[in-house]
Design a protein around this motif. Structure first.
Motif, mmCIF file in Angstrom:
data_model
loop_
_atom_site.group_PDB
_atom_site.id
_atom_site.type_symbol
_atom_site.label_atom_id
_atom_site.label_comp_id
_atom_site.label_asym_id
_atom_site.label_seq_id
_atom_site.Cartn_x
_atom_site.Cartn_y
_atom_site.Cartn_z
ATOM 1 N N GLU A 154 3.384 6.112 -11.218
ATOM 2 C CA GLU A 154 3.332 7.505 -10.774
ATOM 3 C C GLU A 154 1.909 8.006 -10.585
ATOM 4 O O GLU A 154 1.696 9.210 -10.440
ATOM 5 C CB GLU A 154 4.074 8.405 -11.768
ATOM 6 C CG GLU A 154 5.591 8.252 -11.723
ATOM 7 C CD GLU A 154 6.218 8.745 -10.414
ATOM 8 O OE1 GLU A 154 5.534 9.475 -9.657
ATOM 9 O OE2 GLU A 154 7.383 8.398 -10.159
ATOM 10 N N GLY A 155 0.951 7.078 -10.566
ATOM 11 C CA GLY A 155 -0.420 7.474 -10.328
ATOM 12 C C GLY A 155 -1.200 6.384 -9.613
ATOM 13 O O GLY A 155 -2.424 6.307 -9.713
ATOM 14 N N LYS A 156 -0.478 5.528 -8.873
ATOM 15 C CA LYS A 156 -1.087 4.417 -8.159
ATOM 16 C C LYS A 156 -0.586 4.393 -6.714
ATOM 17 O O LYS A 156 0.522 4.859 -6.419
ATOM 18 C CB LYS A 156 -0.725 3.087 -8.834
ATOM 19 C CG LYS A 156 -0.980 3.040 -10.328
ATOM 20 C CD LYS A 156 -2.436 3.077 -10.666
ATOM 21 C CE LYS A 156 -2.752 3.237 -12.132
ATOM 22 N NZ LYS A 156 -1.840 2.823 -13.132
ATOM 23 N N PHE A 157 -1.396 3.824 -5.831
ATOM 24 C CA PHE A 157 -0.956 3.677 -4.458
ATOM 25 C C PHE A 157 -1.404 2.330 -3.909
ATOM 26 O O PHE A 157 -2.307 1.683 -4.454
ATOM 27 C CB PHE A 157 -1.455 4.822 -3.570
ATOM 28 C CG PHE A 157 -2.945 4.846 -3.348
ATOM 29 C CD1 PHE A 157 -3.519 4.221 -2.242
ATOM 30 C CD2 PHE A 157 -3.777 5.508 -4.234
ATOM 31 C CE1 PHE A 157 -4.888 4.247 -2.028
ATOM 32 C CE2 PHE A 157 -5.151 5.550 -4.025
ATOM 33 C CZ PHE A 157 -5.704 4.913 -2.921
ATOM 34 N N VAL A 158 -0.745 1.914 -2.836
ATOM 35 C CA VAL A 158 -1.046 0.665 -2.154
ATOM 36 C C VAL A 158 -1.614 1.021 -0.782
ATOM 37 O O VAL A 158 -1.123 1.945 -0.123
ATOM 38 C CB VAL A 158 0.217 -0.204 -1.998
ATOM 39 C CG1 VAL A 158 -0.118 -1.537 -1.343
ATOM 40 C CG2 VAL A 158 0.873 -0.419 -3.356
ATOM 41 N N ALA A 159 -2.635 0.311 -0.361
ATOM 42 C CA ALA A 159 -3.259 0.570 0.938
ATOM 43 C C ALA A 159 -3.512 -0.742 1.661
ATOM 44 O O ALA A 159 -3.701 -1.785 1.032
ATOM 45 C CB ALA A 159 -4.567 1.333 0.768
ATOM 46 N N VAL A 160 -3.513 -0.671 2.977
ATOM 47 C CA VAL A 160 -3.884 -1.810 3.823
ATOM 48 C C VAL A 160 -5.139 -1.405 4.592
ATOM 49 O O VAL A 160 -5.144 -0.370 5.272
ATOM 50 C CB VAL A 160 -2.754 -2.185 4.795
ATOM 51 C CG1 VAL A 160 -3.200 -3.318 5.721
ATOM 52 C CG2 VAL A 160 -1.503 -2.599 4.024
ATOM 53 N N VAL A 161 -6.186 -2.208 4.452
ATOM 54 C CA VAL A 161 -7.464 -1.894 5.084
ATOM 55 C C VAL A 161 -7.956 -3.111 5.859
ATOM 56 O O VAL A 161 -7.567 -4.243 5.575
ATOM 57 C CB VAL A 161 -8.521 -1.472 4.033
ATOM 58 C CG1 VAL A 161 -8.019 -0.301 3.200
ATOM 59 C CG2 VAL A 161 -8.892 -2.637 3.134
ATOM 60 N N PRO A 162 -8.858 -2.902 6.842
ATOM 61 C CA PRO A 162 -9.438 -4.038 7.560
ATOM 62 C C PRO A 162 -10.218 -4.938 6.598
ATOM 63 O O PRO A 162 -10.783 -4.448 5.602
ATOM 64 C CB PRO A 162 -10.375 -3.386 8.574
ATOM 65 C CG PRO A 162 -9.907 -1.981 8.688
ATOM 66 C CD PRO A 162 -9.354 -1.618 7.355
ATOM 67 N N PRO A 163 -10.280 -6.238 6.858
ATOM 68 C CA PRO A 163 -10.963 -7.146 5.931
ATOM 69 C C PRO A 163 -12.428 -6.787 5.708
ATOM 70 O O PRO A 163 -12.945 -6.955 4.598
ATOM 71 C CB PRO A 163 -10.811 -8.519 6.598
ATOM 72 C CG PRO A 163 -10.437 -8.242 8.012
ATOM 73 C CD PRO A 163 -9.692 -6.960 8.000
ATOM 74 N N GLY A 164 -13.092 -6.278 6.738
ATOM 75 C CA GLY A 164 -14.498 -5.936 6.601
ATOM 76 C C GLY A 164 -14.756 -4.692 5.772
ATOM 77 O O GLY A 164 -15.919 -4.418 5.423
ATOM 78 N N GLN A 165 -13.723 -3.924 5.450
ATOM 79 C CA GLN A 165 -13.893 -2.700 4.667
ATOM 80 C C GLN A 165 -13.261 -2.792 3.283
ATOM 81 O O GLN A 165 -13.327 -1.838 2.502
ATOM 82 C CB GLN A 165 -13.299 -1.519 5.434
ATOM 83 C CG GLN A 165 -13.985 -1.254 6.770
ATOM 84 C CD GLN A 165 -13.339 -0.126 7.553
ATOM 85 O OE1 GLN A 165 -12.491 0.616 7.050
ATOM 86 N NE2 GLN A 165 -13.719 0.018 8.827
ATOM 87 N N ALA A 166 -12.659 -3.935 2.961
ATOM 88 C CA ALA A 166 -11.932 -4.078 1.703
ATOM 89 C C ALA A 166 -12.856 -3.992 0.494
ATOM 90 O O ALA A 166 -12.547 -3.322 -0.500
ATOM 91 C CB ALA A 166 -11.166 -5.395 1.687
ATOM 92 N N GLU A 167 -13.999 -4.660 0.560
ATOM 93 C CA GLU A 167 -14.922 -4.659 -0.582
ATOM 94 C C GLU A 167 -15.431 -3.253 -0.860
ATOM 95 O O GLU A 167 -15.482 -2.808 -2.016
ATOM 96 C CB GLU A 167 -16.086 -5.609 -0.307
ATOM 97 C CG GLU A 167 -17.045 -5.754 -1.481
ATOM 98 C CD GLU A 167 -18.148 -6.768 -1.221
ATOM 99 O OE1 GLU A 167 -19.155 -6.758 -1.964
ATOM 100 O OE2 GLU A 167 -18.002 -7.572 -0.272
#
Length: 349
Positions: free
Chosen positions: A283-296
């Motif tokens: 109830e306090g977490k989320f999942v995201a999908v980001v480009p590989p170059g912006q993940a770090e």
């Protein structure tokens, strides 16, 4: 004499009851006393104090709005790390935040069970106020109903929220090679609720992770402006969220089991009960999908905030097989992560 009567009628109705009664839902003086001394007293703001049938709001000109609604029936209503009131605010705030909106206004409707202690209700309402203040939202309208004893477990809450979507924020297409990020540890809330019910001979210091994620979302979007997709992993947990992503986007999701952030005590409780933490609610977490170059940069931004210190890249997007979520195991194999079947943890939110 008439003046004295008029002055008496103008006085605020007194709330003298110790428990909720059916009279509190009848619309008369008892209802007015409950609304005034419990809800208005706690949530007080200019919009709410109008006590109209709706709140009149003025959004920034030219901005899109996000609108969300949710109901909360968690049992018990007070649990380690939170209450149903705190959960109700966070749940709606988080639904708006992962849609790219900045939460602004909330409505709250209460179904109260006859016999609920007024002091318990006050604690729940105070918790809601604290959560709303911390999230920067106003509770601007609401409703109260009372049902006979036995028709509800204390109280149920329905919240609806409106958020403002900043210019330039639009959903993007998930692509092969994108990285999957989770903002923190998995399964804390669901296991906290299960153990709080006291039906199991298991003792563990596990608290709900209920918290607003809007600050984390803003940090993520600043660090990864091309973020493709976000979702809060509530009922059904990470496993269900990833399956919804794979099926709606027509792609595959590959998770790495060794990268999943799970607290040892949560993992131990799950193992004892035969429950996969992938499907336990947060109830306090989320999942995201980001480009590989912006993940770090995205993970670094999340870890820079208190609620994101366990954020991690946990997987990637693949083209084949579409609609499937797979898990790489520590032994070098893979297994399918299917949609949740049944409800191993009922009424956790």
């Amino acid at each position: 004499m008439l003046l004295r009567i008029e002055e008496f009628r103008k006085r605020r109705p007194r709330l003298i009851d110790q428990v909720v009664t059916m009279a509190h839902g009848a619309g008369g003086k008892s209802s007015a006393a409950l609304v005034d001394h419990v809800f208005v007293e706690a949530f007080r703001n200019d919009e709410l104090e109008q006590l109209g049938d709706s709140a009149l709001l003025t959004p920034p000109p030219g901005h899109r709005l996000a609108f969300s609604t949710d109901s909360f029936v968690v049992q018990p209503i007070e649990f380690p790390g939170g209450t149903i009131g705190r959960l109700a605010i966070h749940g709606t705030v988080n639904d708006l935040a992962v849609s790219g909106a900045r939460p602004r206004w909330i409505s709250a409707a209460f179904v109260l069970e006859e016999g609920l202690e007024i002091e318990t209700l006050r604690r729940i309402v105070r918790d809601m106020k604290e959560a709303a203040d911390a999230a920067g939202v106003l509770i601007v309208t609401g409703d109260t109903k009372v049902v006979p004893k036995g028709a509800a477990d204390g109280l149920f809450i329905t919240t609806s929220g409106i958020g403002v979507v900043p210019e330039g924020r639009h959903p993007q297409r998930v692509r092969e090679g994108d990285r999957v990020i989770v903002s923190g540890t998995l399964g804390d809330h669901g296991m906290a609720i299960l153990l709080a019910r006291g039906d199991l001979a298991i003792e563990a210091d596990i608290e709900s992770d209920t918290a607003p994620v809007h600050g984390l979302v803003e940090a993520l979007l600043a660090a990864a402006p091309d973020t493709r997709w976000m979702r809060d992993a509530t009922r059904g947990g990470l496993g269900t969220v990833c399956n919804e992503l794979a099926q709606t986007a027509g792609i595959g999701v590959v998770l790495d089991e060794e990268l999943l952030p799970v607290r040892p005590d949560v993992l131990g409780a799950c193992d004892m009960l035969g429950i996969d933490p992938l499907y336990v609610a947060n109830e306090g977490k989320f999942v995201a999908v980001v480009p590989p170059g912006q993940a770090e940069a995205a993970v670094a931004a999340l870890r820079g905030l208190p609620d994101g210190d366990r954020a991690a890249v946990i997987g990637e997007i693949v083209a084949e097989p579409p609609g499937i979520v797979a898990m790489r195991t520590p032994f070098g194999g893979t297994r399918i992560v299917d949609m949740l079947v049944g409800d191993p943890l009922p009424r956790i939110c």
